[in-house]
Scaffold this active site. Sequence first.
Site, PDB file in Angstrom:
ATOM      1  N   LYS A  11     -54.187 -15.972 -35.756  1.00  0.00           N
ATOM      2  CA  LYS A  11     -55.575 -16.341 -36.084  1.00  0.00           C
ATOM      3  C   LYS A  11     -56.343 -15.175 -36.728  1.00  0.00           C
ATOM      4  O   LYS A  11     -55.901 -14.018 -36.685  1.00  0.00           O
ATOM      5  CB  LYS A  11     -56.272 -16.817 -34.803  1.00  0.00           C
ATOM      6  N   TYR A  51     -57.603 -29.442 -36.228  1.00  0.00           N
ATOM      7  CA  TYR A  51     -58.118 -29.498 -34.854  1.00  0.00           C
ATOM      8  C   TYR A  51     -58.835 -30.823 -34.550  1.00  0.00           C
ATOM      9  O   TYR A  51     -59.632 -30.877 -33.619  1.00  0.00           O
ATOM     10  CB  TYR A  51     -59.047 -28.311 -34.600  1.00  0.00           C
ATOM     11  N   ASN A 114     -58.543 -16.130 -29.755  1.00  0.00           N
ATOM     12  CA  ASN A 114     -57.433 -15.840 -28.839  1.00  0.00           C
ATOM     13  C   ASN A 114     -56.110 -15.552 -29.573  1.00  0.00           C
ATOM     14  O   ASN A 114     -55.025 -15.756 -29.037  1.00  0.00           O
ATOM     15  CB  ASN A 114     -57.290 -16.955 -27.798  1.00  0.00           C
ATOM     16  N   HIS A 117     -52.177 -19.563 -32.075  1.00  0.00           N
ATOM     17  CA  HIS A 117     -52.066 -20.978 -31.704  1.00  0.00           C
ATOM     18  C   HIS A 117     -50.592 -21.320 -31.653  1.00  0.00           C
ATOM     19  O   HIS A 117     -49.808 -20.825 -32.462  1.00  0.00           O
ATOM     20  CB  HIS A 117     -52.752 -21.874 -32.748  1.00  0.00           C
ATOM     21  N   GLU A 128     -47.579 -30.693 -36.722  1.00  0.00           N
ATOM     22  CA  GLU A 128     -48.264 -29.472 -37.155  1.00  0.00           C
ATOM     23  C   GLU A 128     -47.442 -28.710 -38.205  1.00  0.00           C
ATOM     24  O   GLU A 128     -47.997 -28.126 -39.132  1.00  0.00           O
ATOM     25  CB  GLU A 128     -48.566 -28.588 -35.947  1.00  0.00           C
TER      26      GLU A 128
END
Length: 140
Positions: A11, A51, A114, A117, A128
């Site tokens: 990320k 998302y 965080n 993913h 995905e």
Amino acid sequence: MATERTLSIIKPDATRRNLTGKVNSKFEAAGLRIVAQKRLRLTRAQAEAFYEVHRSRPFFDSLCTFMTSGPVVVQVLEGDNAVAKNREVMGATDPAKAAPGTVRKELAESIEANSVHGSDSLDNAAKEIAFFFAETEIVR
Ligand code: CMP
């Protein structure tokens, strides 16, 4: 054990701090093979589509803003039980609750920023992976 593929995203908080290699070394040390990888900047439409399942959550807008705030590295990881293994390597969503040695415990900034993913099931992994990669871009 079954060989699986899972989708990983490094990320913007991690790419901003130049941590792509550090994250990748944790995947490889755990026996996960990076069989596809590209760095890109998500559009707002891509972040919202990726998302979509979280659209009704209070953090959805902020999450999409964060995910478009800088480059991400999208990857396909392959290995025995890759979906579960990647989730072990990542640690809990909230870095405060992540186990020692995990990516999120060591590197994440917050529950939102965080660092990584990872797909949460084999079914979602297939969806995905197809969101970001053509089959011809995945090379064993
Ligand atoms: P990820 O595994 O990519 O799945 C959904 C993301 O939403 C999650 O990691 C975090 O980046 C973010 N997220 C989940 N829960 C929260 C929360 N309570 N507050 C803010 N962001 C969250």
